[in-house]
Write an enzyme that holds these catalytic residues in place. Structure first.
Site, PDB file in Angstrom:
ATOM      1  N   VAL A  23      41.350  46.065  36.730  1.00  0.00           N
ATOM      2  CA  VAL A  23      42.184  45.584  37.825  1.00  0.00           C
ATOM      3  C   VAL A  23      41.299  44.873  38.843  1.00  0.00           C
ATOM      4  O   VAL A  23      40.207  45.345  39.169  1.00  0.00           O
ATOM      5  CB  VAL A  23      42.923  46.752  38.502  1.00  0.00           C
ATOM      6  CG1 VAL A  23      43.616  46.289  39.779  1.00  0.00           C
ATOM      7  CG2 VAL A  23      43.926  47.378  37.546  1.00  0.00           C
ATOM      8  N   LYS A  24      41.753  43.727  39.324  1.00  0.00           N
ATOM      9  CA  LYS A  24      41.046  43.029  40.400  1.00  0.00           C
ATOM     10  C   LYS A  24      41.637  43.480  41.732  1.00  0.00           C
ATOM     11  O   LYS A  24      42.766  43.149  42.061  1.00  0.00           O
ATOM     12  CB  LYS A  24      41.164  41.510  40.260  1.00  0.00           C
ATOM     13  CG  LYS A  24      40.281  40.759  41.257  1.00  0.00           C
ATOM     14  CD  LYS A  24      40.392  39.261  41.091  1.00  0.00           C
ATOM     15  CE  LYS A  24      39.358  38.539  41.931  1.00  0.00           C
ATOM     16  NZ  LYS A  24      39.402  38.946  43.362  1.00  0.00           N
ATOM     17  N   PHE A  25      40.867  44.257  42.468  1.00  0.00           N
ATOM     18  CA  PHE A  25      41.343  44.753  43.748  1.00  0.00           C
ATOM     19  C   PHE A  25      41.190  43.691  44.826  1.00  0.00           C
ATOM     20  O   PHE A  25      40.333  42.815  44.763  1.00  0.00           O
ATOM     21  CB  PHE A  25      40.590  46.027  44.131  1.00  0.00           C
ATOM     22  CG  PHE A  25      40.988  47.225  43.322  1.00  0.00           C
ATOM     23  CD1 PHE A  25      42.041  48.021  43.728  1.00  0.00           C
ATOM     24  CD2 PHE A  25      40.329  47.543  42.140  1.00  0.00           C
ATOM     25  CE1 PHE A  25      42.430  49.123  42.978  1.00  0.00           C
ATOM     26  CE2 PHE A  25      40.707  48.636  41.385  1.00  0.00           C
ATOM     27  CZ  PHE A  25      41.762  49.434  41.804  1.00  0.00           C
ATOM     28  N   GLU A 168      46.568  41.967  42.738  1.00  0.00           N
ATOM     29  CA  GLU A 168      45.984  40.633  42.807  1.00  0.00           C
ATOM     30  C   GLU A 168      45.736  40.001  41.441  1.00  0.00           C
ATOM     31  O   GLU A 168      45.875  38.795  41.283  1.00  0.00           O
ATOM     32  CB  GLU A 168      44.678  40.663  43.596  1.00  0.00           C
ATOM     33  CG  GLU A 168      44.130  39.268  43.829  1.00  0.00           C
ATOM     34  CD  GLU A 168      42.775  39.258  44.520  1.00  0.00           C
ATOM     35  OE1 GLU A 168      42.359  38.176  44.966  1.00  0.00           O
ATOM     36  OE2 GLU A 168      42.133  40.308  44.597  1.00  0.00           O
ATOM     37  N   GLY A 169      45.354  40.783  40.456  1.00  0.00           N
ATOM     38  CA  GLY A 169      45.048  40.203  39.156  1.00  0.00           C
ATOM     39  C   GLY A 169      44.172  41.128  38.337  1.00  0.00           C
ATOM     40  O   GLY A 169      44.091  42.335  38.599  1.00  0.00           O
TER      41      GLY A 169
END
Length: 288
Positions: A23-25, A168-169
């Protein structure tokens, strides 16, 4: 202090067993450096933020002296999601009393995803999967420190979960990749795939000097400004914009040109803020 490794970008998620997906925090990239019996915290640009995040800048988070790479985030107590505006509020504080209060009201979390050095020995030339194994035995998880969970091969599944949670991504990292301090990935080592929000907007102005395109939305018949596209506009798109706004100019100042909101474009952005503005809007396509 190690300069951070930067990511290249792709538009679509993918599956590949040669990668782990995380996960992109949505926070502040940070380096945690526990060396010479003291802890310091730095942003990707080298700003020392040790005193701004005292709950992170302590030795209890790790078993040995080391240098870690990760993301500083603050969870929104209402949405339970990482909130960029909250972590930036924390970042902006320099008054010691305000920082003490903020630690209690909006505590930060350091999401660790890599280890660059341990007891003075650099690990950047070791492959990612080895660094991940070392990391698991090094970091002490707590309310303020957590691991970035990695999933092998299944990027598309993770991206769908991220979309559902409006995060976010994701980031794809080649399992055999070295860490490249201060360099941007260019051969697929580390890839970010952003979960953009898309909005139909109108051009209502052009910023002169440092070029930008002012955008607005039609909300209940009223035109509401929602941001400025500042990056990513190619020369070809710029020429087309100026062609399409001919004959619609309302007024001009030394800093900007204002036009009737007739040219419709699709814009993608990192986030739609509570006030309706778009965070980091980018041009996607013309709609008329």
């Amino acid at each position: 202090m190690y300069p951070v490794m930067l990511l290249e970008q792709r538009d679509e998620p993918f599956n590949d067993d040669k990668y782990v997906f995380e996960v992109k925090f949505d926070g502040i990239r940070a380096i945690y450096a526990y060396t010479n019996n003291k802890v310091e915290l730095f942003t990707r640009h080298g700003t020392n933020i040790t005193k701004r995040f005292p709950e992170i800048s302590v030795t209890q988070h790790v078993m040995k002296e080391c240098v870690l790479d990760g993301e500083l985030i603050v969870y929104n107590p209402q949405t339970l999601r990482d909130d960029f505006s909250l972590v930036m509020n924390r970042f902006s504080l320099t008054n010691a009393d305000k920082i003490k209060f903020a630690v209690l009201e909006y505590p930060s979390t350091f999401v660790v995803f890599d280890v660059l050095e341990i007891e003075g020995k650099s690990l950047v030339e070791k492959p990612l999967f080895q660094r991940k194994n070392i990391l698991e035995d090094l970091v002490v998880k707590s309310a303020n420190v957590q691991f970035a969970t990695s999933i092998r091969g299944e990027g598309e599944v993770l991206f769908e979960a991220v979309k559902e949670q409006r995060m976010e991504g994701i980031v794809a990292k080649a399992i055999n990749s070295n860490y490249l301090p201060g360099r941007r990935s260019s051969n697929g080592e580390w890839i970010k795939i952003i979960n953009h929000v898309f909005r139909q907007t109108y051009i209502f102005g052009i910023r002169k000097g440092e070029y930008g395109v002012y955008i607005a939305r039609d909300i209940g018949g009223a035109i509401k400004p929602i941001g400025c596209i500042e990056v990513g506009i190619s020369p070809k798109v710029r020429l087309e914009i100026h062609k399409r706004i001919q004959g619609t100019i309302i007024s001009e100042s030394p800093n900007a040109l204002y036009v009737e909101p007739k040219v419709k474009i699709l814009v993608k952005a990192r986030e739609e803020l509570e006030n309706g503005n778009l965070r980091i809007p980018l041009f996607d396509s013309f709609l008329d």
